[in-house]
Design an enzyme around this catalytic site. Sequence first.
Site, PDB file in Angstrom:
ATOM      1  N   ALA A  55       0.833  -1.202   0.000  1.00 59.59           N
ATOM      2  CA  ALA A  55       0.000   0.000   0.000  1.00 59.59           C
ATOM      3  C   ALA A  55       0.868   1.254   0.000  1.00 59.59           C
ATOM      4  O   ALA A  55       1.951   1.267   0.568  1.00 59.59           O
ATOM      5  CB  ALA A  55      -0.897   0.013   1.233  1.00 59.59           C
ATOM      6  N   THR A  56       0.388   2.300  -0.647  1.00 54.08           N
ATOM      7  CA  THR A  56       0.993   3.607  -0.698  1.00 54.08           C
ATOM      8  C   THR A  56      -0.079   4.502  -1.319  1.00 54.08           C
ATOM      9  O   THR A  56      -0.909   3.979  -2.061  1.00 54.08           O
ATOM     10  CB  THR A  56       2.269   3.566  -1.555  1.00 54.08           C
ATOM     11  OG1 THR A  56       2.893   4.813  -1.569  1.00 54.08           O
ATOM     12  CG2 THR A  56       1.963   3.176  -2.980  1.00 54.08           C
ATOM     13  N   THR A  57      -0.228   5.723  -1.040  1.00 58.69           N
ATOM     14  CA  THR A  57       0.574   6.772  -0.487  1.00 58.69           C
ATOM     15  C   THR A  57      -0.258   7.513   0.563  1.00 58.69           C
ATOM     16  O   THR A  57      -1.462   7.676   0.367  1.00 58.69           O
ATOM     17  CB  THR A  57       0.980   7.748  -1.628  1.00 58.69           C
ATOM     18  OG1 THR A  57       1.767   7.054  -2.613  1.00 58.69           O
ATOM     19  CG2 THR A  57       1.729   8.956  -1.110  1.00 58.69           C
TER      20      THR A  57
END
Length: 283
Positions: free
Chosen positions: A55-57
């Site tokens: 996961a990002t951001t």
Amino acid sequence: MHVSAVSDTSRGLPSAFTNAGTSSFTQFLSVAAPDLLPGRRPLPAGSASDLAPHATTVVALRCHGGVVMAADRRATMGHMIASRDIDKLYAADPYSLVGAAGTGGAMYELIRLFQVELEHYEKIEGAMLSLEGKANRLAALVRGNLGAAMQGLVAVPLFAGFDLAASDPAEAGRIFSYDIAGSLHEESRMGFEGVGSGSIFAKASLKKRYRSGLPADEAVRLAVESLYDAADDDTATGGPDLIRKIYPVVMTATAEGTRRLPESEAAQVAEAVVASRTENPGG
């Protein structure tokens, strides 16, 4: 005491559960059931970075009277989109927010353990931990995951909240970031911070537009715009998906507590950003 004693309820709860003796849930767990702590699990040799979605951001901005935090919704596995609508951002307690980037399972475990840590402290001590104290507790949890992080199961949090001890409520928003070894840094100069692969682009966007003392609604708009810019250059960051009606998660922490923008409000902001960029792609 081993976890097997936990499951034996025929003679009531073991004394460790009725006499916790510490305000730290993690310390309590290290005695009652140490094998349940993330850092105590044996892991096979080698990297495990490709075994779970990432996961990002996540970004956070100080604003007048608090902080705004926002996150995109995408999770990826290599070049594949593993999910389009995950949550990476939560209320840590009534006045603080925690988001994270990294391996999905490690990220959620870190956030939930942190939430329990704060709740346990409040129940044992009868008072809420200071904002700086919460940030330090989160640093200890990150350090506890270092072994897994070295094998690719990284979870890097971003913590922000309203400081109830601040002399000026208008300046009570504080933001804390971490590295994978648990080193803690408070962002006090720029007024914003981010984590995840798209954060370099999001922070570049914020650097040009952010100003101190922003009203919360303007900070919300800037946060969503920064995620839009991050998605423009980082394939792991998802932009607003108007067709599927998937929008960034946006939360605030102020003197009134934490609040997650309803889907309708997040949609309104995201649609306005997309409409603006349609007319002026450069922003």
